[in-house]
Motif scaffolding. Structure first.
Motif, PDB file in Angstrom:
ATOM      1  N   VAL A  37      -1.406 -11.857  -1.088  1.00 47.12           N
ATOM      2  CA  VAL A  37      -0.342 -11.014  -0.538  1.00 47.12           C
ATOM      3  C   VAL A  37       0.627 -10.595  -1.632  1.00 47.12           C
ATOM      4  CG1 VAL A  37       1.697 -11.019   0.965  1.00 47.12           C
ATOM      5  CG2 VAL A  37      -0.469 -11.930   1.801  1.00 47.12           C
ATOM      6  N   ASN A  74      -1.069  -8.011  -3.988  1.00 46.41           N
ATOM      7  CA  ASN A  74      -1.222  -6.707  -3.331  1.00 46.41           C
ATOM      8  C   ASN A  74       0.117  -5.998  -3.164  1.00 46.41           C
ATOM      9  OD1 ASN A  74      -3.999  -6.911  -3.110  1.00 46.41           O
ATOM     10  ND2 ASN A  74      -3.938  -7.789  -1.059  1.00 46.41           N
ATOM     11  N   ASP A  75       1.156  -6.758  -2.779  1.00 45.87           N
ATOM     12  CA  ASP A  75       2.480  -6.152  -2.616  1.00 45.87           C
ATOM     13  C   ASP A  75       3.034  -5.670  -3.949  1.00 45.87           C
ATOM     14  OD1 ASP A  75       2.470  -6.498   0.069  1.00 45.87           O
ATOM     15  OD2 ASP A  75       3.973  -8.086   0.138  1.00 45.87           O
ATOM     16  N   ARG A 115       2.135   1.344   6.772  1.00 47.88           N
ATOM     17  CA  ARG A 115       2.616   0.206   5.975  1.00 47.88           C
ATOM     18  C   ARG A 115       4.129   0.059   6.113  1.00 47.88           C
ATOM     19  NH1 ARG A 115       1.027  -2.536   1.218  1.00 47.88           N
ATOM     20  NH2 ARG A 115       2.331  -4.389   1.146  1.00 47.88           N
ATOM     21  N   ILE A 170       8.984  -1.693  -0.828  1.00 51.77           N
ATOM     22  CA  ILE A 170       7.800  -0.837  -0.686  1.00 51.77           C
ATOM     23  C   ILE A 170       8.059   0.227   0.375  1.00 51.77           C
ATOM     24  CG2 ILE A 170       5.399  -0.791   0.122  1.00 51.77           C
ATOM     25  CD1 ILE A 170       5.074  -3.578  -1.159  1.00 51.77           C
ATOM     26  N   SER A 220       7.025 -11.616   0.726  1.00 53.27           N
ATOM     27  CA  SER A 220       6.941 -11.517  -0.729  1.00 53.27           C
ATOM     28  C   SER A 220       8.258 -11.059  -1.318  1.00 53.27           C
ATOM     29  CB  SER A 220       5.838 -10.521  -1.109  1.00 53.27           C
ATOM     30  OG  SER A 220       6.210  -9.200  -0.732  1.00 53.27           O
ATOM     31  N   ASN A 276       5.831  -3.277   7.854  1.00 56.09           N
ATOM     32  CA  ASN A 276       6.821  -4.098   7.162  1.00 56.09           C
ATOM     33  C   ASN A 276       8.086  -4.260   7.994  1.00 56.09           C
ATOM     34  OD1 ASN A 276       5.163  -4.473   4.959  1.00 56.09           O
ATOM     35  ND2 ASN A 276       6.091  -2.872   3.720  1.00 56.09           N
ATOM     36  N   ARG A 300      13.913  -5.185  -4.540  1.00 55.06           N
ATOM     37  CA  ARG A 300      12.689  -5.969  -4.631  1.00 55.06           C
ATOM     38  C   ARG A 300      13.025  -7.451  -4.814  1.00 55.06           C
ATOM     39  NH1 ARG A 300      14.073  -3.272  -8.639  1.00 55.06           N
ATOM     40  NH2 ARG A 300      14.255  -4.099 -10.722  1.00 55.06           N
ATOM     41  N   GLU A 326       1.151  -2.499  -4.911  1.00 60.07           N
ATOM     42  CA  GLU A 326       1.585  -1.370  -4.088  1.00 60.07           C
ATOM     43  C   GLU A 326       2.973  -0.897  -4.503  1.00 60.07           C
ATOM     44  OE1 GLU A 326       1.314   1.506  -1.029  1.00 60.07           O
ATOM     45  OE2 GLU A 326      -0.199   0.202  -1.924  1.00 60.07           O
ATOM     46  N   TYR A 327       3.884  -1.841  -4.745  1.00 56.61           N
ATOM     47  CA  TYR A 327       5.240  -1.475  -5.144  1.00 56.61           C
ATOM     48  C   TYR A 327       5.234  -0.734  -6.471  1.00 56.61           C
ATOM     49  CZ  TYR A 327       9.964  -1.824  -6.947  1.00 56.61           C
ATOM     50  OH  TYR A 327      11.175  -1.521  -7.500  1.00 56.61           O
ATOM     51  N   GLY A 354       8.515  -6.198   0.719  1.00 57.37           N
ATOM     52  CA  GLY A 354       8.198  -5.368   1.882  1.00 57.37           C
ATOM     53  C   GLY A 354       9.149  -4.204   2.080  1.00 57.37           C
TER      54      GLY A 354
END
Length: 276
Positions: free
Chosen positions: A105, A108-109, A172, A245, A239, A176, A224, A112-113, A242
């Motif tokens: 997780v 991946n986060d 997404r 992102i 994380s 979130n 973040r 993506e960010y 969320g």
């Protein structure tokens, strides 16, 4: 003379040249002052960017190292046959598996960010019904919400609110926001999503009725790695990426995202441009 001293470092970048209106060099002095201001601003922005990068690296290193250490530790116990029986073995495997999922997780986060933050992700734009999408999402979240002891409702003023965007990315965003409501607002027992239009924008509000966000935390809620509840461990919290992102995705769609919170409710408000 003053310009030369600025150039050779005798004077700092914040030094201003005296502007004499009647002097032949008055306009030149004003332009040099303006140039110095812009250069000072650029250097300050660069300093902030470098500080942000260093903080990102530090936070990522910490958040990734902890679950990885646990995975290696429990797998090491298994490798060395340091367990009493099969029950304890399965327990170690389960813990290692859960930590691995946590690690996945985080990675991946973070990926993506980074993609959204630095505009490396292309949006796959198409027209879709925002009301319909949100209704489908609440159906998908029915069981998790039920397990969290929460009820949900979609209040849509219009059955068809058409927007143009990357549906997967916007899913997404609302995933979130719903997950955030489940984590921090489940004491309020209910989740409400409203949809309506205002002039040329679609407006979605994701509302929970749990504890309000402290006033001191409000300015940082979309930063973040920021978690409102500092007492949460990283295992029970998200994380920390969320909402960051979600903000990056919404901004890339030309929309806005904000939050309002008081003792009655916490509402995350997302606006997206309607199809012209």
């Amino acid at each position: 003379m003053t310009v030369r001293k600025i150039a050779d470092g005798t004077y700092g970048l914040d030094h201003k040249i005296e502007v004499r209106r009647r002097s032949l060099f008055g306009p030149m002095a004003a332009n040099v002052n303006s140039l110095v201001d812009r250069l000072h601003h650029a250097l300050e922005e660069e300093r902030k960017a470098e500080q942000t990068k260093n903080e990102l690296i530090t936070n990522v290193s910490h958040d990734l190292r902890t679950p990885l250490t646990s995975v290696l530790g429990y797998l090491g116990l298994i490798e060395q046959d340091r367990y009493r029986d099969e029950v304890e073995l399965r327990h170690y495997v389960q813990i290692a598996y859960e930590k691995s999922k946590r690690l996945n997780v985080l990675i991946n986060d973070l990926f993506e960010y980074t993609r959204m933050r630095y505009d490396s992700a292309e949006l796959k734009l198409k027209n879709f019904n925002l009301t319909e999408m949100l209704g489908q999402m609440l159906v998908q979240f029915h069981l998790p919400l039920q397990e969290a002891g929460m009820t949900s409702k979609l209040d849509a003023k219009e059955t068809s609110v058409m927007v143009k965007g990357d549906a997967a990315k916007l899913v997404r965003v609302f995933e979130n926001l719903i997950a955030n409501a489940m984590s921090y607002g489940k004491e309020g027992k209910k989740l409400l999503i409203t949809v309506h239009t205002e002039e040329k924008a679609a407006v979605v509000e994701v509302i929970n009725y749990g504890e309000p966000i402290p006033t001191t935390d409000m300015p940082y809620i979309f930063d973040r790695f920021y978690r409102v509840d500092k007492s949460r461990t990283q295992w029970s919290g998200g994380s920390g990426l969320g909402l960051a992102i979600a903000k990056s995705i919404v901004l890339k769609h030309g929309g806005t995202i904000s939050v309002a919170s008081d003792i009655e409710q916490t509402a995350f408000r997302v606006t997206l441009p309607l199809i012209k």
